[in-house]
Design an enzyme around this catalytic site. Structure first.
Site, PDB file in Angstrom:
ATOM      1  N   TYR A 184       0.990  -1.181   0.091  1.00  0.00           N
ATOM      2  CA  TYR A 184      -0.058   0.010   0.162  1.00  0.00           C
ATOM      3  C   TYR A 184       0.909   1.187   0.030  1.00  0.00           C
ATOM      4  O   TYR A 184       1.791   1.301   0.718  1.00  0.00           O
ATOM      5  CB  TYR A 184      -1.013   0.012   0.956  1.00  0.00           C
ATOM      6  CG  TYR A 184      -2.323   0.528   0.934  1.00  0.00           C
ATOM      7  CD1 TYR A 184      -2.557   2.003   1.148  1.00  0.00           C
ATOM      8  CD2 TYR A 184      -3.331  -0.354   0.323  1.00  0.00           C
ATOM      9  CE1 TYR A 184      -3.879   2.098   0.753  1.00  0.00           C
ATOM     10  CE2 TYR A 184      -4.421   0.176   0.036  1.00  0.00           C
ATOM     11  CZ  TYR A 184      -4.762   1.240   0.350  1.00  0.00           C
ATOM     12  OH  TYR A 184      -6.141   1.979   0.177  1.00  0.00           O
ATOM     13  N   GLU A 218      -0.280   5.097  -0.458  1.00  0.00           N
ATOM     14  CA  GLU A 218      -0.806   6.183  -0.771  1.00  0.00           C
ATOM     15  C   GLU A 218      -0.075   7.182  -0.970  1.00  0.00           C
ATOM     16  O   GLU A 218       0.950   7.731  -0.039  1.00  0.00           O
ATOM     17  CB  GLU A 218      -1.831   6.620   0.335  1.00  0.00           C
ATOM     18  CG  GLU A 218      -3.189   5.714   0.269  1.00  0.00           C
ATOM     19  CD  GLU A 218      -4.154   6.083   1.305  1.00  0.00           C
ATOM     20  OE1 GLU A 218      -3.780   6.848   2.131  1.00  0.00           O
ATOM     21  OE2 GLU A 218      -5.517   5.687   1.046  1.00  0.00           O
ATOM     22  N   ASP A 264      -7.846  13.431 -24.973  1.00  0.00           N
ATOM     23  CA  ASP A 264      -7.943  11.967 -24.426  1.00  0.00           C
ATOM     24  C   ASP A 264      -7.331  11.096 -25.656  1.00  0.00           C
ATOM     25  O   ASP A 264      -8.109  10.788 -26.642  1.00  0.00           O
ATOM     26  CB  ASP A 264      -9.282  11.487 -24.154  1.00  0.00           C
ATOM     27  CG  ASP A 264      -9.224  10.137 -23.223  1.00  0.00           C
ATOM     28  OD1 ASP A 264      -8.326   9.205 -23.667  1.00  0.00           O
ATOM     29  OD2 ASP A 264     -10.513   9.684 -23.020  1.00  0.00           O
ATOM     30  N   THR A 288      -4.914   5.919 -21.769  1.00  0.00           N
ATOM     31  CA  THR A 288      -4.823   4.563 -21.238  1.00  0.00           C
ATOM     32  C   THR A 288      -3.348   3.997 -21.541  1.00  0.00           C
ATOM     33  O   THR A 288      -2.707   4.593 -22.363  1.00  0.00           O
ATOM     34  CB  THR A 288      -5.792   3.720 -21.608  1.00  0.00           C
ATOM     35  OG1 THR A 288      -5.859   3.658 -23.064  1.00  0.00           O
ATOM     36  CG2 THR A 288      -7.382   3.972 -21.128  1.00  0.00           C
ATOM     37  N   LYS A 311      -4.280  -0.645 -25.137  1.00  0.00           N
ATOM     38  CA  LYS A 311      -4.275  -0.411 -26.636  1.00  0.00           C
ATOM     39  C   LYS A 311      -3.088  -0.230 -27.330  1.00  0.00           C
ATOM     40  O   LYS A 311      -2.270  -1.051 -27.288  1.00  0.00           O
ATOM     41  CB  LYS A 311      -5.315   0.853 -26.736  1.00  0.00           C
ATOM     42  CG  LYS A 311      -6.524   0.742 -26.043  1.00  0.00           C
ATOM     43  CD  LYS A 311      -7.489   2.026 -26.298  1.00  0.00           C
ATOM     44  CE  LYS A 311      -8.796   1.898 -25.422  1.00  0.00           C
ATOM     45  NZ  LYS A 311      -8.746   2.299 -23.842  1.00  0.00           N
ATOM     46  N   ARG A 317      -3.421  -2.813 -18.460  1.00  0.00           N
ATOM     47  CA  ARG A 317      -4.736  -1.982 -18.167  1.00  0.00           C
ATOM     48  C   ARG A 317      -4.502  -0.930 -17.217  1.00  0.00           C
ATOM     49  O   ARG A 317      -4.217  -1.197 -16.042  1.00  0.00           O
ATOM     50  CB  ARG A 317      -5.879  -2.614 -18.030  1.00  0.00           C
ATOM     51  CG  ARG A 317      -6.381  -3.683 -19.105  1.00  0.00           C
ATOM     52  CD  ARG A 317      -7.557  -4.384 -18.796  1.00  0.00           C
ATOM     53  NE  ARG A 317      -8.624  -3.573 -19.042  1.00  0.00           N
ATOM     54  CZ  ARG A 317      -9.141  -3.124 -20.226  1.00  0.00           C
ATOM     55  NH1 ARG A 317      -8.736  -3.596 -21.375  1.00  0.00           N
ATOM     56  NH2 ARG A 317     -10.181  -2.388 -20.349  1.00  0.00           N
TER      57      ARG A 317
END
Length: 432
Positions: free
Chosen positions: A48, A50, A194, A220, A223, A229
């Site tokens: 983790y 953050e 985008d 992203t 693609k 992803r």
């Protein structure tokens, strides 16, 4: 428990076989390298973290700090930019952070209509972008199938949106970012590009560079970038925001600071450090010369495919493609997109039904299909093989109710794909 775990692994291996034995024409899909997948399946998933490198809320982050920093550095090299955030879990999360940092609930936004090739996060009423903001849309010219920049400008000048969004999920042509920025400057709007679909082609210098003209760019990482992803947010140059935007404490911030705060803690918690490691590896792959060879092959394959479909009497929106995808209007073939998708899937050819501009059918039926070549290009198909793919697709579509012919095509697809092995060494081990 053992049986249930083994069942999951059996299903994973079943999906591996499906991918191996199918012609993948979904424009938003690709095949990562083994090393990208290996990075995602590591102990980094346990950490983790953050916050951002050097500024975490948890201890023990010295290793993931280094990994995330490498991912950022690689991405900056790819696009020749000065700032990037690699933490977005998806392109939608990246866009959500941009919205949160630049505009307020109820503000007007202007994006490409979803039915014309836009994206859910560009103002769809079903999405946060349309629910939280007044969504306005521009579309395509009915005659040319190209973005109607005159409509975009008229709507912008009349409605004065706070943000103009360019980019789409089913638009086969390049974008005039310079013109969009000129329009935005007339009304003081933020320009968000985008580039989720075309990022890999932009990285290889094959399409227009949005960073020259757009304030913020999101993407992203799968693609055409061929990574895991996920999403990213990028700026060519950080800047003092000219709109006087303040953070939740009323302080003026630079754009990069606003974007960092908008992503975390604004719309996300802890980043997925195992995915960020996979992004770092994928970005390193993009920096290699063979990625540019791959990108050029995508363009060549897409243009070969669009030409072959046109020769067979299919109507392509805008008449062709500049990028990796094409949108086909099936109305002159007396087929719906839904019927076409289902028939092709029986033959192990996967693509998606898609609305076409000014479609008279619902999004669940559609009059068109969207095809893309990044995945089959990764598998090694070139122009001659693309012609065979078009022939197989055409045979299914012209015999959509002929189960015997579809079975024959499926048999050919299975044999054809054996010539282009996918992850031949890969098998997911079961619980022992």
């Amino acid at each position: 428990m053992k049986e249930n775990v083994n069942h999951i692994f059996n299903l994973v291996n079943k999906e591996l076989e499906r991918q191996r034995n199918s012609i993948e024409l979904i424009a938003s899909e690709n095949f990562t390298s083994l090393q990208v997948m290996q990075a995602m399946g590591t102990v980094l998933t346990n950490k983790y973290a953050e916050g951002y490198p050097g500024k975490r809320y948890y201890g023990g982050c010295e290793v993931v700090d280094e990994i995330e920093t490498i991912a950022i550095q690689n991405l900056k090299k790819i696009f020749n930019i000065n700032w990037a955030n690699v933490q977005p879990h998806s392109g939608s999360q990246a866009n959500a952070a941009v919205f949160l940092s630049c505009i307020k609930p109820g503000d007007k936004i202007l994006g490409l209509d979803l039915t014309m090739g836009g994206h859910l996060t560009h103002g769809s009423p079903a999405n946060f972008s349309g629910k939280n903001h007044q969504a306005l849309f521009y579309g395509l010219n009915r005659d040319t199938g190209l973005v109607d920049y005159q409509m975009l400008e008229q709507t912008a000048l009349q409605q004065k949106p706070k943000m103009i969004i360019c980019g789409g999920s089913a638009y086969s042509r390049d974008w005039d970012y310079k013109l969009i920025r000129e329009i935005a400057d007339k009304i003081g709007a933020v320009v968000l590009a985008d580039i989720a679909h075309t990022a890999g082609l932009i990285a290889s210098g094959l399409l227009n560079d949005p960073f020259e003209h757009c304030h913020i760019v999101t993407s992203t990482t799968h693609k055409t970038l061929r990574g895991p992803r996920g999403g990213v947010i990028m700026l060519r140059h950080d800047f003092e925001n000219p709109w006087g935007i303040k953070d939740n404490k009323g302080q003026l911030r630079t754009m990069s600071q606003l974007l960092d705060l908008a992503l975390f803690p604004g719309v996300q918690g802890g980043p997925l450090e195992h995915v960020i490691a996979a992004k770092a590896i994928a970005f390193e792959e993009v920096l290699q010369n063979d990625f540019k060879v791959y990108s050029n092959q995508i363009i060549s394959n897409a243009q070969t495919m669009s030409g072959a479909f046109t020769e067979r009497g299919y109507n392509l929106i805008s008449g062709g493609t500049d990028n990796h995808l094409m949108l086909v209007d099936l109305r002159n073939k007396n087929l719906t997109g839904k019927k076409a998708q289902e028939a092709l899937e029986k033959a192990n050819i996967t693509l998606n039904k898609n609305t076409i501009p000014f479609d008279d059918k619902s999004p669940f039926i559609t009059s068109g299909i969207r095809l893309g070549v990044p995945a089959i290009t990764t598998r090694g198909l070139k122009e001659m093989e693309i012609l065979k793919v078009v022939d197989l697709v055409d045979r299914v579509l012209t015999n959509a109710d002929n189960e015997t012919e579809i079975k024959l095509v499926r048999k050919e697809v299975l044999s054809f794909m054996q010539e282009f092995p996918l992850y031949p060494e890969l098998y997911f081990r079961q619980f022992s």
